[in-house]
Design a protein around this motif. Structure first.
Motif, PDB file in Angstrom:
ATOM      1  N   MET A   1       0.824  -1.201   0.000  1.00 24.91           N
ATOM      2  CA  MET A   1       0.000   0.000   0.000  1.00 24.91           C
ATOM      3  C   MET A   1       0.864   1.259   0.000  1.00 24.91           C
ATOM      4  N   THR A   2       1.928   1.242   0.787  1.00 19.64           N
ATOM      5  CA  THR A   2       2.836   2.377   0.841  1.00 19.64           C
ATOM      6  C   THR A   2       3.495   2.615  -0.505  1.00 19.64           C
ATOM      7  N   GLU A   3       3.849   1.539  -1.203  1.00 22.81           N
ATOM      8  CA  GLU A   3       4.469   1.648  -2.515  1.00 22.81           C
ATOM      9  C   GLU A   3       3.505   2.267  -3.525  1.00 22.81           C
ATOM     10  N   ILE A   4       2.235   1.907  -3.441  1.00 21.01           N
ATOM     11  CA  ILE A   4       1.232   2.459  -4.354  1.00 21.01           C
ATOM     12  C   ILE A   4       1.059   3.953  -4.113  1.00 21.01           C
ATOM     13  N   LEU A   5       0.986   4.362  -2.853  1.00 23.32           N
ATOM     14  CA  LEU A   5       0.856   5.789  -2.535  1.00 23.32           C
ATOM     15  C   LEU A   5       2.075   6.575  -3.007  1.00 23.32           C
ATOM     16  N   LEU A   6       3.251   5.958  -2.883  1.00 25.99           N
ATOM     17  CA  LEU A   6       4.479   6.606  -3.358  1.00 25.99           C
ATOM     18  C   LEU A   6       4.438   6.793  -4.880  1.00 25.99           C
ATOM     19  N   GLN A   7       3.971   5.781  -5.589  1.00 23.53           N
ATOM     20  CA  GLN A   7       3.867   5.877  -7.047  1.00 23.53           C
ATOM     21  C   GLN A   7       2.848   6.932  -7.459  1.00 23.53           C
ATOM     22  N   GLN A   8       1.743   7.024  -6.715  1.00 19.75           N
ATOM     23  CA  GLN A   8       0.751   8.047  -7.022  1.00 19.75           C
ATOM     24  C   GLN A   8       1.312   9.454  -6.794  1.00 19.75           C
ATOM     25  N   ASP A   9       2.046   9.635  -5.696  1.00 20.76           N
ATOM     26  CA  ASP A   9       2.688  10.932  -5.438  1.00 20.76           C
ATOM     27  C   ASP A   9       3.671  11.278  -6.557  1.00 20.76           C
ATOM     28  N   LEU A  10       4.383  10.267  -7.026  1.00 20.17           N
ATOM     29  CA  LEU A  10       5.336  10.487  -8.107  1.00 20.17           C
ATOM     30  C   LEU A  10       4.615  10.945  -9.380  1.00 20.17           C
ATOM     31  N   LEU A  11       3.501  10.290  -9.700  1.00 20.71           N
ATOM     32  CA  LEU A  11       2.756  10.650 -10.905  1.00 20.71           C
ATOM     33  C   LEU A  11       2.185  12.067 -10.813  1.00 20.71           C
ATOM     34  N   ILE A  12       1.705  12.441  -9.640  1.00 19.49           N
ATOM     35  CA  ILE A  12       1.175  13.807  -9.456  1.00 19.49           C
ATOM     36  C   ILE A  12       2.294  14.832  -9.621  1.00 19.49           C
ATOM     37  N   ARG A  13       3.443  14.550  -9.012  1.00 21.25           N
ATOM     38  CA  ARG A  13       4.591  15.450  -9.131  1.00 21.25           C
ATOM     39  C   ARG A  13       5.055  15.539 -10.587  1.00 21.25           C
ATOM     40  N   LEU A  14       5.054  14.414 -11.282  1.00 20.44           N
ATOM     41  CA  LEU A  14       5.464  14.390 -12.684  1.00 20.44           C
ATOM     42  C   LEU A  14       4.505  15.199 -13.545  1.00 20.44           C
ATOM     43  N   CYS A  15       3.212  15.057 -13.282  1.00 20.59           N
ATOM     44  CA  CYS A  15       2.203  15.807 -14.038  1.00 20.59           C
ATOM     45  C   CYS A  15       2.400  17.312 -13.862  1.00 20.59           C
ATOM     46  N   LYS A  16       2.602  17.746 -12.623  1.00 17.97           N
ATOM     47  CA  LYS A  16       2.843  19.164 -12.364  1.00 17.97           C
ATOM     48  C   LYS A  16       4.080  19.657 -13.107  1.00 17.97           C
ATOM     49  N   SER A  17       5.130  18.869 -13.077  1.00 20.13           N
ATOM     50  CA  SER A  17       6.387  19.275 -13.706  1.00 20.13           C
ATOM     51  C   SER A  17       6.231  19.419 -15.214  1.00 20.13           C
ATOM     52  N   LEU A  18       5.519  18.488 -15.833  1.00 15.59           N
ATOM     53  CA  LEU A  18       5.320  18.563 -17.280  1.00 15.59           C
ATOM     54  C   LEU A  18       4.543  19.813 -17.670  1.00 15.59           C
ATOM     55  N   ILE A  19       3.545  20.169 -16.866  1.00 17.19           N
ATOM     56  CA  ILE A  19       2.765  21.374 -17.159  1.00 17.19           C
ATOM     57  C   ILE A  19       3.597  22.625 -16.921  1.00 17.19           C
ATOM     58  N   TRP A  20       4.300  22.677 -15.794  1.00 13.59           N
ATOM     59  CA  TRP A  20       5.093  23.858 -15.457  1.00 13.59           C
ATOM     60  C   TRP A  20       6.148  24.171 -16.509  1.00 13.59           C
ATOM     61  N   TYR A  21       6.784  23.141 -17.038  1.00 11.83           N
ATOM     62  CA  TYR A  21       7.950  23.349 -17.890  1.00 11.83           C
ATOM     63  C   TYR A  21       7.639  23.302 -19.380  1.00 11.83           C
ATOM     64  N   GLY A  22       6.354  23.195 -19.746  1.00 10.59           N
ATOM     65  CA  GLY A  22       5.979  23.418 -21.138  1.00 10.59           C
ATOM     66  C   GLY A  22       5.908  22.207 -22.023  1.00 10.59           C
ATOM     67  N   ALA A  23       5.697  21.019 -21.465  1.00  7.28           N
ATOM     68  CA  ALA A  23       5.533  19.837 -22.311  1.00  7.28           C
ATOM     69  C   ALA A  23       4.328  20.023 -23.230  1.00  7.28           C
TER      70      ALA A  23
END
Length: 411
Positions: A1-23
């Motif tokens: 369960m902890t691993e799944i939450l970590l992966q979800q946090d990673l995906l949210i952070r990745l999504c923000k980064s792609l939007i911020w930096y102009g993907a």
């Protein structure tokens, strides 16, 4: 369960980064879905301008509100981390740490370098794109500094953003009209506000519509057209405001003193203009060579095409975009660097934003040029359509089956 939450946090952070930096917006959803397949997560994504909706399973839904910007240096680092995650070279915990570190980095260029780049892009583009004179270049540089300072002011004080486009357009047009005995009015005003022209937004909108992203594409298309009206309306007010203080000139002097610069010098100035745009995209110096090559090739094809097909600029734009897209995607295939970076640097120089503002000026003109304004507006959309088709065709040639183990962050 902890691993799944970590992966979800990673995906949210990745999504923000792609939007911020102009993907590219029409690729973000596909990139996030590819990451979900890598982690074997059940996730769905929907992208709207400034908003990303992420749903994990049937219960967890996240609304991510963030403004899209451009930072090619950090976008390349995010892409590198994403690639490492997909190839299992990084664990989710390591990937999340790297993304947080990238997010906390300061911009690669400080405020003064950015302002100088505004002066360079506005000044050098006057003789290169808008066929201006050396005096046009000098005046556009000075006005470009003003636009850069006002842009930084808007970023700091958001309350001014609602009147920014109109107010800066009024000021630019007023000064250019006052100097019309020495400069070309249309060339100077378009050069001075080149960073504000919505050509890239319009081209992106057409690409989103072509990719069946109807909501985002329609919203961005409408925004681009209204943005052209804002800029054109401000320029019209500024121009007419000067006529209050002085009698309007004769018809042959209405657009000012328009004499193109010498041809050889225009080509010498091109690398300086391209570097100015690269700085505004926050591209690192190691990314400049690929960006300069793609920009030079795209500009050369666009110029030659404009000579051979002066009435069919969309054909020249499509050819230029296809070759640029081909070079960028081959560059990524060979070096595994991000193709979007050199392609974006080139596309910025052939997008049709200036035509949209020209059409608005003619539509608001009282001399009976409304039909010409409508023709300019249609030509602007046709050129954007040609660019979109050229970029899509180039990606299809290099990646006919897409990418199986990596995100396809390209046009």
């Amino acid at each position: 369960m902890t691993e799944i939450l970590l992966q979800q946090d990673l995906l949210i952070r990745l999504c923000k980064s792609l939007i911020w930096y102009g993907a590219p917006s029409h690729r973000i959803e596909l990139a996030m879905e590819a990451m979900c397949r890598t982690f074997e997560l059940d996730g769905s994504f929907a992208f709207l301008p400034g908003l990303m909706m992420i749903s994990f399973g049937d219960s967890d839904t996240h609304l991510i509100k963030c403004t899209q910007g451009f930072d090619m240096n950090r976008l390349a680092k995010v892409h590198k981390a994403t690639r490492a995650l997909m190839y299992d070279d990084l664990t989710p915990a390591e990937g999340l740490t790297i993304l947080k570190a990238i997010n906390n980095e300061k911009p690669i260029y400080n405020m003064w370098v950015t302002i100088i780049s505004f002066a360079g892009s506005s000044g050098f583009i006057a003789p290169l794109i808008f066929k201006g004179s050396w005096m046009d270049m000098l005046v556009s540089m000075i006005l470009g500094v003003i636009v850069g300072l006002m842009t930084l002011l808007v970023n700091r004080y958001s309350i001014y953003s609602s009147v920014f486009e109109v107010s800066i357009s009024v000021l630019i047009a007023f000064v250019a009209k006052a100097l019309r005995s020495y400069v070309c009015f249309t060339g100077v005003v378009l050069s001075a506000i080149v960073q504000l022209l919505p050509g890239l937004s319009l081209t992106t909108a057409i690409m989103e519509l072509s990719s069946r992203f109807m909501i985002t594409g329609s919203a961005r298309m409408f925004y681009s057209l209204i943005y052209c009206l804002f800029l054109g309306f401000g320029l019209s007010i500024g121009s007419n405001l000067w006529d209050v203080f002085q009698e309007p000139p004769s018809e042959d002097l209405k657009m000012g003193h328009c004499i193109p610069a010498n041809e050889p010098w225009r080509w010498i100035l091109f690398p300086l203009m391209a570097i100015s745009f690269n700085i505004q995209l926050y591209a690192s110096p190691r990314q400049w060579p690929a960006m300069l090559i793609c920009s030079s090739v795209g500009y050369a094809i666009s110029e030659v095409g404009g000579i051979h097909w002066p009435r069919s600029l969309h054909i020249a734009a499509a050819m230029s975009a296809f070759v640029v897209g081909l070079l960028g995607n081959i560059y990524e295939r060979i070096t595994h660097e991000l193709a979007f970076v050199p392609i974006l640097g080139a596309i910025l120089l052939i997008v049709p934003g200036g035509m949209g503002v020209r059409s608005t000026l003619l539509l608001l003109d009282e001399s009976g040029h409304a039909s010409q304004g409508s023709a300019f507006a249609l030509q602007m959309i046709m050129v954007a359509l040609g660019i979109a088709i050229g970029l899509f065709a180039a990606t299809l040639v290099v990646y006919p089956l897409g990418k199986k183990r990596n995100t396809l962050l390209t046009f």
